[in-house]
Scaffold this motif. Structure first.
Motif, short mmCIF file in Angstrom:
data_model
loop_
_atom_site.label_atom_id
_atom_site.label_comp_id
_atom_site.label_asym_id
_atom_site.label_seq_id
_atom_site.Cartn_x
_atom_site.Cartn_y
_atom_site.Cartn_z
N ASN A 64 0.84 -1.19 0.00
CA ASN A 64 0.00 0.00 0.00
C ASN A 64 0.87 1.23 0.00
N PHE A 65 0.56 2.17 -0.85
CA PHE A 65 1.36 3.40 -0.92
C PHE A 65 0.55 4.58 -0.42
N TYR A 66 1.23 5.44 0.33
CA TYR A 66 0.60 6.66 0.84
C TYR A 66 1.46 7.84 0.42
N ASN A 67 0.82 8.98 0.19
CA ASN A 67 1.61 10.13 -0.27
C ASN A 67 2.21 10.88 0.92
N TYR A 68 2.84 11.98 0.61
CA TYR A 68 3.55 12.78 1.61
C TYR A 68 2.67 13.15 2.80
N TYR A 69 1.39 13.40 2.55
CA TYR A 69 0.50 13.81 3.62
C TYR A 69 -0.15 12.64 4.35
N GLY A 70 0.23 11.42 3.96
CA GLY A 70 -0.34 10.26 4.63
C GLY A 70 -1.65 9.79 4.03
N TYR A 71 -2.01 10.30 2.84
CA TYR A 71 -3.23 9.83 2.20
C TYR A 71 -2.95 8.65 1.31
N TYR A 72 -3.90 7.76 1.28
CA TYR A 72 -3.78 6.56 0.48
C TYR A 72 -3.69 6.93 -1.00
N SER A 73 -2.67 6.42 -1.69
CA SER A 73 -2.62 6.72 -3.12
C SER A 73 -2.79 5.50 -4.00
N GLY A 74 -2.46 4.32 -3.52
CA GLY A 74 -2.70 3.16 -4.37
C GLY A 74 -2.13 1.89 -3.79
N THR A 75 -2.39 0.81 -4.49
CA THR A 75 -2.00 -0.49 -3.98
C THR A 75 -1.43 -1.35 -5.09
N TYR A 76 -0.45 -2.16 -4.77
CA TYR A 76 0.02 -3.17 -5.69
C TYR A 76 -0.48 -4.52 -5.20
N TYR A 77 -1.36 -5.11 -5.98
CA TYR A 77 -1.99 -6.36 -5.58
C TYR A 77 -1.45 -7.55 -6.34
N PRO A 78 -1.43 -8.71 -5.71
CA PRO A 78 -1.16 -9.92 -6.48
C PRO A 78 -2.32 -10.19 -7.43
N ARG A 79 -2.06 -10.94 -8.45
CA ARG A 79 -3.13 -11.33 -9.36
C ARG A 79 -4.25 -11.95 -8.54
N LYS A 80 -5.48 -11.54 -8.82
CA LYS A 80 -6.59 -12.03 -8.01
C LYS A 80 -6.81 -13.50 -8.27
N LYS A 81 -6.75 -14.28 -7.20
CA LYS A 81 -6.87 -15.73 -7.37
C LYS A 81 -8.27 -16.21 -7.06
N ASN A 82 -8.90 -15.57 -6.09
CA ASN A 82 -10.25 -16.00 -5.73
C ASN A 82 -11.25 -15.33 -6.65
N VAL A 83 -11.47 -15.92 -7.80
CA VAL A 83 -12.47 -15.32 -8.66
C VAL A 83 -13.63 -16.30 -8.81
N SER A 84 -14.82 -15.72 -8.86
CA SER A 84 -15.99 -16.54 -9.07
C SER A 84 -16.98 -15.72 -9.86
N GLY A 85 -17.12 -16.05 -11.14
CA GLY A 85 -18.05 -15.32 -12.00
C GLY A 85 -19.46 -15.38 -11.46
N PHE A 86 -19.80 -16.54 -10.93
CA PHE A 86 -21.14 -16.74 -10.38
C PHE A 86 -21.46 -15.70 -9.30
#
Lengths: 327, 87
Positions: A64-86
């Motif tokens: 998780n990345f936060y900017n200079y002011y401590g606000y959330y700016s983004g995330t690096y996620y692993p490829r989503k493994k738990n997928v269920s179209g249903f």
């Protein structure tokens, strides 16, 4: 036991000895056990390379990345493994059907109000009027027929709730009204910082389930944001973030010295952030005996359980009953 | 569960064992690791270690404490590794 690590110093994050290494600008080396890591929160200036980015997803570690002011700016996620179209199709259908959507939106707000009142009740004597006003508004939730109406009710409840902060909090901390973007006083800064930690926590729990974080009910599902995490965070904000804020201020752990003011923008400095996070992490790992599961469950796990309950609701297994703290 | 793990292994394998344990636990001193770990992960860790260790020569001790509440740790002299929430 999956832990979160917070990186405030500047330095370099790399893969070494098949685990994570953090080398700070003074060349101090720290190794972090990958198997025990849930996510890394990066507040400082950190270099990293693709070797690490290819390695972390294997263990499901989130950045998780936060900017200079401590606000959330983004995330690096692993490829989503738990997928269920249903599940996703069912989830979308519950948004498409306005009545079904309204039911869920009401559930979220009802639970949030429950936790708001729970926070206020400790100071019953001084804020009797505000509690009564909120309880009156609460009756309107049942009757509401439209989502925007519901949002209006929520807005008014929040307004009364924030007014009550002036009684709940110690004298040197006051709040006139909620101000985001940017927060102008210390209390607003605390709420904003706490909420942004909450959103990332909820989002990383949603990612562990089959839910799609963009399909939401109370908040309009729009582009560019994970609005389902805003929905679920609604439940946990008063339960976790606000009670941490009360604790920190009323026990004089965080004082006015922990805030920086820059051109009218107020934000927590590094010391303040560390104090906040330490208490927040402690709260998140506090356990409560679950009545149904008959075992101890941490606050963090409660977030995931909420996701599972939603899935059960979507696939028609069990009607969703939002969390209402009973302890 | 809180675990203290000590090992005494042939010189050739010391580094291998250390590197492996680093993935799971926190390094405290030469040949000593500690930290919180689940039963399952500990089993996984030990079975992987089994490939590295030579049963004839090496020894590995695992001290388990069911709750970290029951353990007090006092450090005299230099603290070698500080496990912190913040880096």
């Amino acid at each position: 036991m999956d832990r979160d690590y917070y990186i405030f110093s500047n330095g370099r994050l790399k893969r070494k000895d098949n685990t994570i290494y953090f080398i700070d600008s003074q060349d101090n080396k720290n190794s972090i056990p990958v198997e025990q890591t849930n996510s890394l929160h990066i507040f400082g200036e950190v270099d990293l390379n693709t070797k690490l980015l290819n390695y972390l997803p294997k263990y499901g570690v989130i950045l998780n990345f936060y900017n200079y002011y401590g606000y959330y700016s983004g995330t690096y996620y692993p490829r989503k493994k738990n997928v269920s179209g249903f599940t996703v199709v069912k989830q979308a259908l519950h948004n498409f059907d306005y009545n079904k959507r309204l039911f869920l939106a009401k559930s979220f707000i009802d639970s949030a109000v429950h936790h708001i009142l729970r926070n206020m009740r400790r100071h019953k004597e001084d804020i009797k009027e505000l509690i009564e006003k909120i309880e009156l508004e609460r009756l309107n939730i049942e009757r509401a027929n439209r989502i925007d109406e519901l949002m209006g009710i929520e807005g008014r409840i929040r307004k009364y709730y924030y007014q009550s902060f002036n009684w709940i909090l110690r004298d040197d901390f006051t709040i006139e009204r909620r101000e985001k973007r940017p927060p102008k006083d210390p209390v607003n800064a605390l709420i904003s910082f706490g909420n942004s930690l909450m959103y990332t926590a909820v989002l990383s729990e949603i990612y562990k389930t089959q839910l799609d974080p963009t399909i939401s009910y109370l908040h309009e599902p729009s582009t560019k944001r994970f609005s389902l995490s805003l929905d679920i965070a609604e439940i946990f904000k008063p339960l976790i973030v606000d009670s941490v804020i009360f604790y920190l201020i009323n026990n004089r752990i965080i004082t006015l010295e922990n805030f920086d003011d820059q051109d009218g923008i107020c934000f927590l400095n590094e010391q303040g952030r560390k104090k906040f996070i330490r208490e927040y992490e402690k709260k998140m790992s506090t356990t409560i005996k679950h009545r149904k599961l008959k075992r101890k469950v941490s606050y963090k796990m409660f977030i995931r359980l909420e996701c599972y309950k939603l899935i059960k609701h979507f696939i028609g297994d069990e009607v969703y009953k939002p969390l209402k703290a009973w302890w | 569960m809180f675990v203290i793990l000590t090992y005494d292994v042939g010189e050739k394998r010391v580094n291998k064992v250390r590197k492996h344990l680093k993935k799971y636990l926190i390094w405290t001193q030469n040949s000593v690791f500690e930290g919180e770990i689940t039963d399952g992960k500990l089993k996984k860790c030990l079975s992987e270690l089994n490939h590295i260790l030579n049963r004839e020569e090496d020894s590995l001790y695992v001290y388990e404490v069911k709750s970290p509440k029951f353990i007090t740790k006092t450090i005299y002299g230099q603290e070698k590794n500080i496990d912190e929430l913040f880096l």
